[in-house]
Motif scaffolding. Structure first.
Motif, short mmCIF file in Angstrom:
data_model
loop_
_atom_site.label_atom_id
_atom_site.label_comp_id
_atom_site.label_asym_id
_atom_site.label_seq_id
_atom_site.Cartn_x
_atom_site.Cartn_y
_atom_site.Cartn_z
N MET A 171 13.44 37.74 -43.36
CA MET A 171 13.44 38.09 -41.94
C MET A 171 14.60 39.03 -41.64
O MET A 171 15.70 38.86 -42.16
CB MET A 171 13.55 36.81 -41.11
N ASP A 172 14.36 40.04 -40.81
CA ASP A 172 15.38 41.00 -40.37
C ASP A 172 15.40 41.08 -38.86
O ASP A 172 14.41 40.77 -38.18
CB ASP A 172 15.08 42.41 -40.91
N VAL A 173 16.54 41.53 -38.31
CA VAL A 173 16.67 41.72 -36.87
C VAL A 173 17.30 43.08 -36.60
O VAL A 173 18.12 43.57 -37.39
CB VAL A 173 17.53 40.59 -36.24
N ALA A 174 16.93 43.72 -35.50
CA ALA A 174 17.49 45.00 -35.10
C ALA A 174 17.40 45.13 -33.59
O ALA A 174 16.60 44.44 -32.93
CB ALA A 174 16.75 46.17 -35.76
N GLN A 175 18.22 46.01 -33.05
CA GLN A 175 18.09 46.33 -31.63
C GLN A 175 16.76 47.04 -31.42
O GLN A 175 16.31 47.81 -32.27
CB GLN A 175 19.24 47.23 -31.19
N VAL A 176 16.11 46.77 -30.29
CA VAL A 176 14.84 47.43 -29.99
C VAL A 176 15.04 48.95 -29.98
O VAL A 176 15.98 49.46 -29.37
CB VAL A 176 14.29 46.96 -28.62
N GLY A 177 14.19 49.65 -30.72
CA GLY A 177 14.27 51.10 -30.81
C GLY A 177 15.15 51.61 -31.93
O GLY A 177 15.20 52.81 -32.19
N SER A 178 15.84 50.70 -32.64
CA SER A 178 16.73 51.08 -33.73
C SER A 178 16.07 50.84 -35.08
O SER A 178 15.24 49.93 -35.23
CB SER A 178 18.04 50.30 -33.65
N ALA A 179 16.45 51.63 -36.07
CA ALA A 179 15.99 51.43 -37.44
C ALA A 179 17.07 50.80 -38.31
O ALA A 179 16.95 50.73 -39.52
CB ALA A 179 15.54 52.76 -38.05
N ASN A 180 18.15 50.35 -37.67
CA ASN A 180 19.26 49.74 -38.39
C ASN A 180 19.05 48.22 -38.45
O ASN A 180 19.50 47.47 -37.58
CB ASN A 180 20.58 50.07 -37.68
N TRP A 181 18.35 47.76 -39.49
CA TRP A 181 17.98 46.37 -39.62
C TRP A 181 19.07 45.55 -40.32
O TRP A 181 19.66 46.01 -41.30
CB TRP A 181 16.68 46.22 -40.41
N ASN A 182 19.32 44.34 -39.83
CA ASN A 182 20.23 43.39 -40.46
C ASN A 182 19.42 42.20 -40.95
O ASN A 182 18.58 41.67 -40.21
CB ASN A 182 21.29 42.90 -39.47
N PHE A 183 19.66 41.79 -42.19
CA PHE A 183 18.90 40.66 -42.72
C PHE A 183 19.39 39.35 -42.11
O PHE A 183 20.55 39.20 -41.74
CB PHE A 183 18.97 40.62 -44.24
N MET A 184 18.48 38.40 -42.01
CA MET A 184 18.81 37.05 -41.57
C MET A 184 18.62 36.10 -42.75
O MET A 184 17.84 36.38 -43.67
CB MET A 184 17.93 36.63 -40.39
N SER A 185 19.32 34.98 -42.72
CA SER A 185 19.25 33.99 -43.79
C SER A 185 18.62 32.70 -43.26
O SER A 185 18.78 32.37 -42.08
CB SER A 185 20.64 33.68 -44.35
N ARG A 186 17.92 32.01 -44.14
CA ARG A 186 17.39 30.70 -43.74
C ARG A 186 18.54 29.70 -43.73
O ARG A 186 19.12 29.39 -44.76
CB ARG A 186 16.30 30.24 -44.70
N ASN A 187 18.87 29.20 -42.55
CA ASN A 187 19.92 28.20 -42.43
C ASN A 187 19.44 26.86 -42.95
O ASN A 187 20.08 26.22 -43.78
CB ASN A 187 20.37 28.09 -40.97
N HIS A 188 18.30 26.43 -42.47
CA HIS A 188 17.62 25.23 -42.95
C HIS A 188 16.23 25.21 -42.33
O HIS A 188 16.02 25.69 -41.22
CB HIS A 188 18.37 23.94 -42.59
#
Length: 259
Positions: free
Chosen positions: A174-191
């Motif tokens: 899973m990744d997250v980014a600001q709407v309209g941006s192509a700069n994605w940051n990955f997310m980690s499964r916490n649990h």
């Protein structure tokens, strides 16, 4: 990118392609469904709204380090005197640490395997022989939802929980980014079903998911999910629903006698 693709390949290759096949096992039950709603998947009281409270804890091979959270199964017991041929549908919400049985069901789900009017009789057995298969989850008129967890602290930390994941699938990245941006940051499964990141973009947020179904996988993009002023404890509609069905990578399953 090469490292990401390598990790993605490992995630895809570890996904079971034979989930729809019929499996033989044993099941026990918890007397209170609240024990399962407080389980490893992190659904909390929201779990009680899944499958009408027909909940289950599954062993590690079903829990899959959290990727199996929310998976749906059809399960029936094999005692033809007490049990119906249809069985019942269950949703996985917890990890079963006891390898004596593959599933521990809520008492409501356990009783639902019985013929009409004799649910209490099956409870007296405690443990029963069962057969089960994975089935698609169906949430009519309900998109995949994102709940912002109370541990989130804007702008330094975001934890979200995925709810109402349809189809016969697993979210493995899973990744997250600001709407309209192509700069994605990955997310980690916490649990369990909870994902987090300490690299929280500013503004409204979009998400993209790697979803596997059997041996196949693809990206799903939710283009606008969290508003700029997102709040903890609130469930947000992703605007997308997952409906993929697992493709079989094993020999054809013979479940013709499941009728």
């Amino acid at each position: 990118m090469a490292l990401f693709l390598c990790v993605l390949f490992l995630l895809l290759s570890s996904a079971s392609a034979c989930d729809r096949c019929l499996h033989q096992s044993k099941a026990a039950y918890f007397s209170k469904a609240s024990a399962l709603s407080a389980g490893a998947c992190g659904y909390g009281s929201l779990a009680l709204g899944l499958s009408g409270g027909h909940l289950a804890a599954g062993v590690s091979s079903l829990y899959k380090d959290g990727a199996g959270c929310g998976a749906c199964f059809q399960i029936r017991c094999k005692n033809s005197t007490l049990c119906s041929s249809e069985g019942t549908r269950i949703t996985l919400t917890d990890l079963n640490h006891n390898n004596e049985t593959e599933f521990v069901l809520s008492s409501r789900a356990f009783m639902a395997m019985a013929n009409k009017g004799i649910g209490r009789d099956i409870l007296k057995l405690g443990i029963v022989d069962v057969e089960y298969k994975r089935i698609p989850c169906e949430y009519k008129n309900q998109n995949l939802a994102v709940r912002v967890e109370e541990s989130s602290q804007k702008p330094n930390y975001l934890a979200i929980k995925l709810m109402y994941q349809g189809g016969q699938t697993e979210v493995v990245a899973m990744d997250v980014a600001q709407v309209g941006s192509a700069n994605w940051n990955f997310m980690s499964r916490n649990h369990g079903a909870v994902w987090d990141t300490s690299r929280v973009p500013n503004g409204a947020l979009q998400f993209r998911f790697v979803v596997t179904s059997g041996f196949d996988g693809k990206w799903i993009w939710a283009k606008s999910v969290l508003p700029a002023e997102w709040k903890t404890g609130v469930i947000y509609d992703s605007g997308v629903q997952i409906t993929d069905i697992a493709k079989e990578g094993c020999s054809p399953c013979d479940d013709s006698h499941w009728r």
